[in-house]
Structures are given as structure tokens and as C-alpha cells.
Design a protein around this motif. Structure first.
Motif, mmCIF file in Angstrom:
data_model
loop_
_atom_site.group_PDB
_atom_site.id
_atom_site.type_symbol
_atom_site.label_atom_id
_atom_site.label_comp_id
_atom_site.label_asym_id
_atom_site.label_seq_id
_atom_site.Cartn_x
_atom_site.Cartn_y
_atom_site.Cartn_z
ATOM 1 N N LYS A 67 3.792 69.473 -5.058
ATOM 2 C CA LYS A 67 4.216 68.110 -5.685
ATOM 3 C C LYS A 67 4.840 67.274 -4.608
ATOM 4 C CE LYS A 67 5.051 69.721 -10.435
ATOM 5 N NZ LYS A 67 5.985 70.299 -11.402
ATOM 6 N N VAL A 68 5.629 68.127 -3.849
ATOM 7 C CA VAL A 68 6.399 67.244 -2.783
ATOM 8 C C VAL A 68 5.273 66.892 -1.856
ATOM 9 C CG1 VAL A 68 7.944 67.725 -0.794
ATOM 10 C CG2 VAL A 68 8.425 68.727 -2.903
ATOM 11 N N LEU A 80 4.991 63.155 -0.628
ATOM 12 C CA LEU A 80 5.122 62.447 0.972
ATOM 13 C C LEU A 80 3.681 61.924 1.303
ATOM 14 C CD1 LEU A 80 6.674 65.664 2.399
ATOM 15 C CD2 LEU A 80 7.663 63.393 2.244
ATOM 16 N N SER A 81 2.634 62.298 0.834
ATOM 17 C CA SER A 81 1.215 61.789 1.166
ATOM 18 C C SER A 81 0.732 60.734 0.557
ATOM 19 C CB SER A 81 0.306 62.798 1.272
ATOM 20 O OG SER A 81 0.036 63.485 -0.256
ATOM 21 N N LYS A 82 0.686 60.846 -0.836
ATOM 22 C CA LYS A 82 0.292 59.636 -2.054
ATOM 23 C C LYS A 82 1.483 58.628 -1.787
ATOM 24 C CE LYS A 82 -2.865 62.168 -4.905
ATOM 25 N NZ LYS A 82 -3.232 62.271 -6.175
ATOM 26 N N GLY A 83 2.574 58.875 -2.329
ATOM 27 C CA GLY A 83 3.588 58.064 -2.520
ATOM 28 C C GLY A 83 4.399 57.326 -1.215
ATOM 29 N N LEU A 84 4.570 57.897 -0.130
ATOM 30 C CA LEU A 84 4.974 57.508 1.001
ATOM 31 C C LEU A 84 4.237 57.246 2.319
ATOM 32 C CD1 LEU A 84 8.487 59.648 0.921
ATOM 33 C CD2 LEU A 84 7.927 57.251 -0.062
ATOM 34 N N SER A 85 2.843 57.721 1.898
ATOM 35 C CA SER A 85 1.878 57.678 3.100
ATOM 36 C C SER A 85 2.132 58.406 4.342
ATOM 37 C CB SER A 85 1.404 56.554 3.224
ATOM 38 O OG SER A 85 0.988 55.499 2.167
ATOM 39 N N ARG A 122 11.012 54.831 3.443
ATOM 40 C CA ARG A 122 9.809 54.489 2.677
ATOM 41 C C ARG A 122 10.096 54.900 1.151
ATOM 42 N NH1 ARG A 122 4.352 55.751 6.100
ATOM 43 N NH2 ARG A 122 4.893 55.152 7.936
ATOM 44 N N ALA A 123 11.230 55.492 0.831
ATOM 45 C CA ALA A 123 11.478 55.987 -0.347
ATOM 46 C C ALA A 123 11.275 55.131 -1.488
ATOM 47 C CB ALA A 123 12.905 56.832 -0.389
ATOM 48 N N LYS A 124 11.833 53.931 -1.104
ATOM 49 C CA LYS A 124 11.845 52.638 -2.285
ATOM 50 C C LYS A 124 10.423 52.638 -2.636
ATOM 51 C CE LYS A 124 15.487 50.474 0.358
ATOM 52 N NZ LYS A 124 15.760 49.753 1.610
ATOM 53 N N GLN A 125 9.417 52.837 -2.033
ATOM 54 C CA GLN A 125 7.796 52.672 -2.254
ATOM 55 C C GLN A 125 7.470 53.335 -3.559
ATOM 56 O OE1 GLN A 125 5.365 53.713 1.115
ATOM 57 N NE2 GLN A 125 6.081 52.328 2.367
ATOM 58 N N LEU A 126 8.485 54.630 -3.776
ATOM 59 C CA LEU A 126 8.135 55.156 -5.132
ATOM 60 C C LEU A 126 8.280 54.566 -6.287
ATOM 61 C CD1 LEU A 126 9.950 58.596 -3.842
ATOM 62 C CD2 LEU A 126 7.311 58.118 -3.857
ATOM 63 N N LYS A 127 9.286 53.675 -6.560
ATOM 64 C CA LYS A 127 9.500 53.046 -7.684
ATOM 65 C C LYS A 127 8.333 52.351 -8.095
ATOM 66 C CE LYS A 127 11.699 48.950 -5.641
ATOM 67 N NZ LYS A 127 12.840 48.079 -5.509
#
Length: 161
Positions: A81-82, A86-91, A131-136
Motif C-alpha cells: 500500500k505504501v 509513493l508510486s501512483k499517488g506521488l509519482s 508532493r503529499a498535497k497531490q494525494l487529496k
């Protein structure tokens, strides 16, 4: 005989006063020494406490906390999941950033434990947090939040701000 006894009594009463005075002087000296030792110990304790805080901060320097990642019974699923976040959500490349990860806290039925992620470098940590903001914006990661791993003291300081 009675006179001799009175003479000894007079001599001893003078000695009692001298002994009392000597004990008083000694007591004051001991109190000063103890006070000095107490002061030095307090100063040393404060120094050691600061050193421990500095070491804790250094230890957590490249750590990140992931909140909201659904918990599973299998550690391999958590790792997957992590990696997906990292790969899909944060590239990001997981192999380049991920050193170690594990759940923190006591396992409870009604609560999802956070995941502590140890990143290989400080630059990697900064990149992940930026890049964490991209997750929303990604529906499957909307409930995932990423924050730096802080000491208790840093958490309290952040809370006050």
C-alpha cells in the motif's frame, strides 16, 4: 569529692558549648557542599536532556508518518500500500526513497495505526512532503495524510503555533 565533681562539671559544660559550635560550623559547611553539588547535578541533568532531544531529532530527521492507510493483518500488504501511494499517488520511485517502514502504536480494533516510513535521504523526505498535497486529488488516497516524524517536544511546540 563533691567539689571535684563540680569542677569536672564546669569543665564539661564549656566543652559542650565548644562541641556544639564546632558541629554547627560543620553542618553549615556540609549544607553548602550539598547545595553546590545539587546545583551542578541540576545543570548536568539539563545538559543531558538537551543532548537527548538533539539525538531524537537527528534520529527522526529522515522519518515520515503516513496517517489513514488502511491496516491489514499482513505486513506485506502494508508495504504494498505504501509503495502504491509513493508510486501512483506521488509519482516517486519507491526503491530510491523507501528504506524501512512499520506501524506504530498499539493495535486496536477501532483505530488505524499510523505508519512510520524511514526515507533514505533528507532530500527524499522533503520531496515526499512537498508532493503529499497531490494525494487529496486522487480518490483512493483522499484519506491519506503525510507528516514529518516529530519528537513530543516538537509536537507540543507545533500545537502552540
Amino acid at each position: 569529692m563533691k567539689e571535684a565533681f563540680e569542677d569536672v562539671k564546669k569543665v564539661n559544660s564549656g566543652n559542650e558549648e565548644k562541641i556544639g559550635d564546632a558541629l554547627e560550623v560543620k553542618w553549615v559547611t556540609v549544607k553548602k557542599e550539598v547545595s553546590g553539588l545539587e546545583s551542578r547535578l541540576t545543570t548536568k541533568f539539563v545538559e543531558i536532556k538537551k543532548d537527548v532531544e538533539t539525538l531524537e531529532i537527528e534520529k527522526k530527521r529522515t522519518n515520515i508518518i503516513f496517517h489513514g492507510v488502511q491496516e491489514s493483518d499482513d505486513v506485506a500488504e502494508d508495504v504494498e500500500k505504501v509503495r502504491e501511494i509513493l508510486s501512483k499517488g506521488l509519482s516517486l520511485d519507491c526503491e530510491r526513497h523507501l528504506e524501512e517502514m512499520y506501524r506504530i502504536g498499539m493495535k486496536k480494533e477501532d483505530k488505524v495505526r499510523p505508519i512510520r516510513l524511514i526515507v533514505k535521504s533528507l532530500e527524499g523526505k522533503i520531496e515526499i512532503i512537498k508532493r503529499a498535497k497531490q494525494l487529496k486529488d486522487i480518490s483512493e488516497f483522499k484519506k491519506v495524510f503525510i507528516s514529518p516524524d516529530l519528537t513530543r517536544k516538537q509536537q507540543l511546540e507545533d500545537k502552540e503555533l
